[in-house]
Design an enzyme around this catalytic site. Structure first.
Site, PDB file in Angstrom:
ATOM      1  N   GLU A 201      18.270 -80.985  39.813  1.00 47.29           N
ATOM      2  CA  GLU A 201      18.091 -80.082  38.677  1.00 47.29           C
ATOM      3  C   GLU A 201      17.009 -80.695  37.793  1.00 47.29           C
ATOM      4  OE1 GLU A 201      20.522 -78.331  34.801  1.00 47.29           O
ATOM      5  OE2 GLU A 201      21.275 -80.067  35.897  1.00 47.29           O
ATOM      6  N   CYS A 235      16.412 -79.464  28.902  1.00 47.21           N
ATOM      7  CA  CYS A 235      15.732 -78.463  29.732  1.00 47.21           C
ATOM      8  C   CYS A 235      16.015 -77.051  29.238  1.00 47.21           C
ATOM      9  CB  CYS A 235      16.143 -78.620  31.193  1.00 47.21           C
ATOM     10  SG  CYS A 235      17.917 -78.447  31.483  1.00 47.21           S
TER      11      CYS A 235
END
Length: 306
Positions: A201, A235
């Protein structure tokens, strides 16, 4: 490993119950973790509460999924008089490499998923936040997860590279930069032997699109919360705000006003809205970006900081 052999043979109900006990222990130690998240990761108290909740959700979710996917198995169609079942089992020892911006939630999310499936775990937290990880692992052991099924290995990127390169590793879960994910992918691809899966990720550019029907007050709240929680170091932080032209002026004015009221300071102080960036290196990068934007005339507005 011996840890994997024993843990993978542990009934799925026992594994799930251990993760649920861990969730209960996390809730009981919420205050301690909020204080530790503020001290080590620079998270404000409300952000710390949200992170503990997310870690608890991960533990309970994967406990439930373990029962569903690793229980009696899926009955498959077959000839009359024959029964076929599809069952899942753990792969082996999984290396979990987690980031400093969610040092409890993502750390335990990776670990809980791997443990729920019957894998042994070597957890390598970010070098900036080892204390949060150590407290979480200690709680996991209290919850009934054996020490040889979950090991904590703190250190910097060199430690992570050594773990990824270990021939006996059966899988890698990584959350962090795209650049490091590519390096891990290349390192795994170069290994001789069975293919080692990588769950990665990495970063992204999050956008918010706002049209004329949106309530400006709601837009302002959402923009400020998304952009500045964890000082923007995540993020999921808002990077690009797209406004309908005929309402952009009013909405920008409101967003700027809300941002100007944010209080930067000690994250352990309840009145603080934005804590510090994670370390001196991050501060230097931020200063360089602002200086370049100013020099190129791209900085259109900046809050007056205390």
């Amino acid at each position: 490993s011996a840890g994997f052999s024993g843990w993978s043979r542990t009934p799925v109900s026992t594994r799930a119950e251990a993760l649920e006990r861990l969730a209960d222990l996390l809730e009981g130690e919420r205050g301690m973790f909020c204080a530790l998240l503020a001290r080590e990761a620079g998270k404000t108290l409300d952000d710390g509460v949200a992170e503990v909740r997310e870690a608890v959700d991960f533990c309970r979710y994967y406990a439930q999924e373990a029962r569903r996917q690793f229980g009696e198995g899926l009955l498959m169609p077959g000839p009359t008089g024959e029964e076929n079942r599809l069952t899942l089992r753990g792969r082996g020892t999984i290396v979990c490499i987690s980031p400093w911006n969610f040092p409890l939630a993502i750390f335990l999310g990776q670990v809980a998923a791997a443990l729920a499936a019957g894998n042994a775990v070597i957890a390598k937290p970010a070098e900036q936040t080892p204390l949060v990880a150590a407290a979480a692992v200690a709680l996991a052991h209290r919850a009934g997860i054996p020490g040889d099924a979950l090991a904590l290995v703190p250190g910097d990127g060199r430690v992570g590279a050594l773990l990824v390169g270990e021939p006996r590793v059966a899988g890698v879960a990584f959350t962090g930069s795209t650049e490091v994910a590519w390096k891990i992918n290349q390192q795994l691809a170069a290994k001789r032997g069975p293919i080692v899966p990588l769950i990665a990720e990495t970063g992204g550019i999050n956008a918010m699109i706002v049209d004329a029907t949106a309530l400006p007050e709601q837009v302002s709240d959402d923009v400020v919360m998304s952009a500045f929680r964890s000082a923007g170091q995540r993020c999921s932080a808002l990077r690009l705000l797209c406004l309908q032209e005929d309402v952009a002026g009013r909405m920008l004015e409101m967003v700027q006003g809300a941002a100007a009221e944010l209080r930067i300071g000690d994250p352990a102080d309840p009145s603080t809205h934005v804590g510090p960036v994670i370390d001196a290196e991050a501060k230097a990068k931020l200063d360089a970006v602002v200086a370049t934007a100013k020099a190129e005339g791209r900085l259109v507005w900046q809050a007056n900081l205390p």
